[in-house]
Write an enzyme that holds these catalytic residues in place. Sequence first.
Site, PDB file in Angstrom:
ATOM      1  N   ASN A   9       0.866  -1.190   0.000  1.00  0.00           N
ATOM      2  CA  ASN A   9       0.000   0.000   0.000  1.00  0.00           C
ATOM      3  C   ASN A   9       0.901   1.238   0.000  1.00  0.00           C
ATOM      4  O   ASN A   9       1.474   1.587   1.028  1.00  0.00           O
ATOM      5  CB  ASN A   9      -0.891  -0.043   1.251  1.00  0.00           C
ATOM      6  CG  ASN A   9      -1.618   1.261   1.496  1.00  0.00           C
ATOM      7  OD1 ASN A   9      -1.760   2.093   0.587  1.00  0.00           O
ATOM      8  ND2 ASN A   9      -2.106   1.440   2.725  1.00  0.00           N
ATOM      9  N   LYS A  11       0.160   4.305  -0.390  1.00  0.00           N
ATOM     10  CA  LYS A  11      -0.462   5.503   0.202  1.00  0.00           C
ATOM     11  C   LYS A  11      -0.279   6.730  -0.699  1.00  0.00           C
ATOM     12  O   LYS A  11      -0.215   6.587  -1.913  1.00  0.00           O
ATOM     13  CB  LYS A  11       0.073   5.726   1.618  1.00  0.00           C
ATOM     14  CG  LYS A  11      -0.040   4.471   2.483  1.00  0.00           C
ATOM     15  CD  LYS A  11       0.220   4.708   3.940  1.00  0.00           C
ATOM     16  CE  LYS A  11       0.096   3.389   4.698  1.00  0.00           C
ATOM     17  NZ  LYS A  11       0.289   3.525   6.130  1.00  0.00           N
ATOM     18  N   HIS A  94      -9.223   1.425   5.682  1.00  0.00           N
ATOM     19  CA  HIS A  94      -7.887   1.602   6.285  1.00  0.00           C
ATOM     20  C   HIS A  94      -8.006   2.607   7.440  1.00  0.00           C
ATOM     21  O   HIS A  94      -8.769   3.567   7.352  1.00  0.00           O
ATOM     22  CB  HIS A  94      -6.900   2.102   5.221  1.00  0.00           C
ATOM     23  CG  HIS A  94      -5.484   2.085   5.710  1.00  0.00           C
ATOM     24  ND1 HIS A  94      -4.989   3.051   6.546  1.00  0.00           N
ATOM     25  CD2 HIS A  94      -4.473   1.204   5.514  1.00  0.00           C
ATOM     26  CE1 HIS A  94      -3.730   2.763   6.839  1.00  0.00           C
ATOM     27  NE2 HIS A  94      -3.395   1.645   6.228  1.00  0.00           N
ATOM     28  N   GLU A  96      -6.268   4.974   8.375  1.00  0.00           N
ATOM     29  CA  GLU A  96      -6.027   6.386   8.019  1.00  0.00           C
ATOM     30  C   GLU A  96      -7.284   6.996   7.407  1.00  0.00           C
ATOM     31  O   GLU A  96      -7.602   8.155   7.638  1.00  0.00           O
ATOM     32  CB  GLU A  96      -4.826   6.476   7.061  1.00  0.00           C
ATOM     33  CG  GLU A  96      -3.512   6.267   7.807  1.00  0.00           C
ATOM     34  CD  GLU A  96      -2.403   5.643   6.971  1.00  0.00           C
ATOM     35  OE1 GLU A  96      -2.504   5.636   5.733  1.00  0.00           O
ATOM     36  OE2 GLU A  96      -1.423   5.162   7.581  1.00  0.00           O
ATOM     37  N   GLU A 164      -4.788  -4.836  11.272  1.00  0.00           N
ATOM     38  CA  GLU A 164      -3.720  -3.852  11.443  1.00  0.00           C
ATOM     39  C   GLU A 164      -3.917  -3.110  12.756  1.00  0.00           C
ATOM     40  O   GLU A 164      -4.721  -2.172  12.826  1.00  0.00           O
ATOM     41  CB  GLU A 164      -3.754  -2.832  10.297  1.00  0.00           C
ATOM     42  CG  GLU A 164      -3.534  -3.416   8.933  1.00  0.00           C
ATOM     43  CD  GLU A 164      -3.049  -2.340   7.953  1.00  0.00           C
ATOM     44  OE1 GLU A 164      -1.909  -2.441   7.507  1.00  0.00           O
ATOM     45  OE2 GLU A 164      -3.810  -1.399   7.676  1.00  0.00           O
ATOM     46  N   GLY A 170       3.081   2.380  10.803  1.00  0.00           N
ATOM     47  CA  GLY A 170       4.036   3.469  10.606  1.00  0.00           C
ATOM     48  C   GLY A 170       4.835   3.831  11.845  1.00  0.00           C
ATOM     49  O   GLY A 170       5.519   4.847  11.888  1.00  0.00           O
ATOM     50  N   SER A 206       3.989  -2.047  10.315  1.00  0.00           N
ATOM     51  CA  SER A 206       5.453  -2.068  10.414  1.00  0.00           C
ATOM     52  C   SER A 206       6.086  -3.392   9.998  1.00  0.00           C
ATOM     53  O   SER A 206       7.047  -3.857  10.618  1.00  0.00           O
ATOM     54  CB  SER A 206       5.898  -1.677  11.825  1.00  0.00           C
ATOM     55  OG  SER A 206       5.497  -0.352  12.109  1.00  0.00           O
TER      56      SER A 206
HETATM   57  P1  PGA Z   1       3.263   0.421   7.678  1.00  0.00           P
HETATM   58  O1  PGA Z   1       1.767   0.650   7.148  1.00  0.00           O
HETATM   59  O2  PGA Z   1       3.777  -0.820   7.051  1.00  0.00           O
HETATM   60  O3  PGA Z   1       4.009   1.663   7.223  1.00  0.00           O
HETATM   61  O4  PGA Z   1       3.178   0.323   9.161  1.00  0.00           O
HETATM   62  C1  PGA Z   1       0.883  -0.419   7.031  1.00  0.00           C
HETATM   63  C2  PGA Z   1      -0.433   0.064   6.497  1.00  0.00           C
HETATM   64  O5  PGA Z   1      -0.827   1.194   6.792  1.00  0.00           O
HETATM   65  O6  PGA Z   1      -1.120  -0.663   5.760  1.00  0.00           O
END
Ligand code: PGA
Length: 244
Positions: A9, A11, A94, A96, A164, A170, A206
């Site tokens: 992903n 983003k 997601h 976010e 997640e 992140g 992560s």
């Molecule tokens: P990350 O993000 O690997 O940077 O932690 C995962 C995600 O948001 O799907």
Amino acid sequence: MKKKIIVGNQKMNFNVSQAEFFISQIKDNINTQECDVVIMPNITALDRVGQLIEDTNISLGAQNVYFEDNGAFTGETSVEMLAALNVKYILVGHSERRKFMDETDEIVNKKVIKILQKGITPIICIGETLNERKNNETNEVLKKQIIKALKNVENTKNIIFAYEPIWAIGTGKTATSLQINETFKYIRNVISNILVQDISIIYGGSVKPSNIDEIINIDGVDGVLVGGSSLTNDFVAIVNFEEK
Ligand code: PGA
């Protein structure tokens, strides 16, 4: 044995030429025999990336979609439009988007239904905040997200859930193997009370080259959703994980 799935992903990163460059860097170095690889570029690069991966086993995914078919919805994109670009997977809910764009469980559900109607696989993201985990509310939160996402969804294999933990996205922190194993069992149990089919569940938060081998080999983990590490050569190392 079920093939593992690795989803990148990207983003809101990479314009078209940067996305092109990324694909040219990874294309010949990743082993797509052992697993299914999905790249989710920014929407402006979907078409171009789709062309570049046409002759590979990499699939195209979208980070978002709207649940209406067409019409006066300025700035939005329909499932049909994504299908025309050969998109095979669409991310829904997601954290976010839940946080910054107010994507509610009801919106997630409408999107899931529309995506399934068009024969595309929704990847439904669920997860708890750090406070919810500390307060022992993880299971309750996940159960609510799953039940609402699957409201009026007919039996289908064509769904993937991505667990997640929000506190792991992140942040460089990952859930422990025990936490992942226990939470996956719980998620699978909740889903099995709604759908008959055994559907795939993947982990996100992560994921990086140093932890991929451990995470992907946890019992019940069908793959991973990768954010930050899908922007560099780390993605190659992740896709070329070692199955035990
Ligand atoms: P990350 O993000 O690997 O940077 O932690 C995962 C995600 O948001 O799907």
